[in-house]
Design a protein around this motif. Sequence first.
Motif, PDB file in Angstrom:
ATOM      1  N   ILE A  94       0.776  -1.171   0.038  1.00 59.69           N
ATOM      2  CA  ILE A  94      -0.189   0.014  -0.184  1.00 59.69           C
ATOM      3  C   ILE A  94       0.923   1.123  -0.077  1.00 59.69           C
ATOM      4  O   ILE A  94       1.709   1.260   0.658  1.00 59.69           O
ATOM      5  CB  ILE A  94      -0.878   0.020   1.323  1.00 59.69           C
ATOM      6  N   GLY A  95       0.585   2.128  -0.769  1.00 58.93           N
ATOM      7  CA  GLY A  95       1.246   3.456  -0.951  1.00 58.93           C
ATOM      8  C   GLY A  95       2.310   3.448  -1.812  1.00 58.93           C
ATOM      9  O   GLY A  95       2.717   4.406  -2.363  1.00 58.93           O
ATOM     10  N   GLU A  96       2.777   2.218  -2.630  1.00 60.37           N
ATOM     11  CA  GLU A  96       3.618   2.170  -3.562  1.00 60.37           C
ATOM     12  C   GLU A  96       3.110   2.888  -4.886  1.00 60.37           C
ATOM     13  O   GLU A  96       2.093   2.568  -5.203  1.00 60.37           O
ATOM     14  CB  GLU A  96       4.060   0.868  -3.958  1.00 60.37           C
ATOM     15  N   GLU A  97       4.043   3.249  -5.862  1.00 60.11           N
ATOM     16  CA  GLU A  97       3.946   3.698  -7.144  1.00 60.11           C
ATOM     17  C   GLU A  97       4.045   2.582  -7.847  1.00 60.11           C
ATOM     18  O   GLU A  97       5.074   1.977  -7.712  1.00 60.11           O
ATOM     19  CB  GLU A  97       4.402   4.804  -7.511  1.00 60.11           C
ATOM     20  N   VAL A  98       3.104   2.119  -9.079  1.00 58.74           N
ATOM     21  CA  VAL A  98       3.191   1.079  -9.951  1.00 58.74           C
ATOM     22  C   VAL A  98       3.127   1.843 -11.231  1.00 58.74           C
ATOM     23  O   VAL A  98       2.379   2.686 -11.532  1.00 58.74           O
ATOM     24  CB  VAL A  98       2.341  -0.034  -9.659  1.00 58.74           C
ATOM     25  N   GLU A  99       3.769   1.066 -12.201  1.00 56.39           N
ATOM     26  CA  GLU A  99       3.638   1.259 -13.724  1.00 56.39           C
ATOM     27  C   GLU A  99       2.671   0.348 -14.164  1.00 56.39           C
ATOM     28  O   GLU A  99       2.513  -0.880 -13.783  1.00 56.39           O
ATOM     29  CB  GLU A  99       5.063   1.281 -14.316  1.00 56.39           C
ATOM     30  N   GLU A 100       2.253   0.726 -15.516  1.00 57.44           N
ATOM     31  CA  GLU A 100       1.067  -0.124 -16.107  1.00 57.44           C
ATOM     32  C   GLU A 100       1.733  -1.324 -16.456  1.00 57.44           C
ATOM     33  O   GLU A 100       3.001  -1.376 -17.020  1.00 57.44           O
ATOM     34  CB  GLU A 100       0.604   0.614 -17.225  1.00 57.44           C
ATOM     35  N   GLY A 101       1.378  -2.553 -16.268  1.00 57.43           N
ATOM     36  CA  GLY A 101       2.011  -3.605 -16.671  1.00 57.43           C
ATOM     37  C   GLY A 101       2.840  -4.316 -15.643  1.00 57.43           C
ATOM     38  O   GLY A 101       3.309  -5.532 -15.911  1.00 57.43           O
ATOM     39  N   GLN A 102       3.124  -3.804 -14.701  1.00 59.79           N
ATOM     40  CA  GLN A 102       3.787  -4.180 -13.378  1.00 59.79           C
ATOM     41  C   GLN A 102       3.015  -5.351 -12.651  1.00 59.79           C
ATOM     42  O   GLN A 102       1.893  -5.199 -12.432  1.00 59.79           O
ATOM     43  CB  GLN A 102       4.133  -3.255 -12.576  1.00 59.79           C
ATOM     44  N   THR A 103       3.821  -6.237 -12.245  1.00 60.19           N
ATOM     45  CA  THR A 103       3.049  -7.343 -11.836  1.00 60.19           C
ATOM     46  C   THR A 103       2.726  -7.156 -10.361  1.00 60.19           C
ATOM     47  O   THR A 103       3.441  -6.736  -9.520  1.00 60.19           O
ATOM     48  CB  THR A 103       3.759  -8.826 -11.682  1.00 60.19           C
ATOM     49  N   LEU A 104       1.386  -7.389 -10.041  1.00 64.28           N
ATOM     50  CA  LEU A 104       0.896  -7.191  -8.570  1.00 64.28           C
ATOM     51  C   LEU A 104       0.856  -8.497  -8.110  1.00 64.28           C
ATOM     52  O   LEU A 104       0.881  -8.618  -6.799  1.00 64.28           O
ATOM     53  CB  LEU A 104      -0.480  -6.356  -9.088  1.00 64.28           C
ATOM     54  N   PHE A 105       0.205  -9.505  -8.632  1.00 64.35           N
ATOM     55  CA  PHE A 105      -0.148 -10.844  -8.074  1.00 64.35           C
ATOM     56  C   PHE A 105       0.051 -11.998  -8.880  1.00 64.35           C
ATOM     57  O   PHE A 105       0.378 -11.613 -10.122  1.00 64.35           O
ATOM     58  CB  PHE A 105      -1.609 -10.805  -7.623  1.00 64.35           C
TER      59      PHE A 105
END
Length: 145
Positions: A94-105
């Motif tokens: 929570i709170g992290e910046e992510v880029e489109e296409g980055q693996t989340l799960f």
Amino acid sequence: MDLLKIKTLIDFVGRSNITELTVTEKDVTVRIFRTSPGQEAAAEPEQEGSTTSLAQNAGAGTPSKPEKTHAVKAPVFGVLHRTPAPGEPPFVAIGEEVEEGQTLFIIEAMKVFNTIAAPRSGRITHLTEIDDGEVETGDLLAEIA
């Protein structure tokens, strides 16, 4: 049911206008589905207490505006993994910046590992607490502001 047959069914669903396919062979049932881009944007009622917003307004006495978030939902049922391997740190917090296409799960379904990627860039405002547990299709996994 062998993996080649499952792959053929997945390819079939991907090429056709079908959004969901359920096939049962002997005692094994395989459910394959895909969501169209329009479905993802559809408004759905949220479950009570399902979101945690990090939006805080520093100004005293001014009401805070809720951030517009994008829900990341489970596309398949299976076992949700928040880490790439046991004992490793989670893909995101929570709170992290992510880029489109980055693996989340990763969702494991019938020994197939499905990578769940960020549909857009932004900041994680909500994460499911499920880890190495089962999720159903459509379960809220994360929200990106």
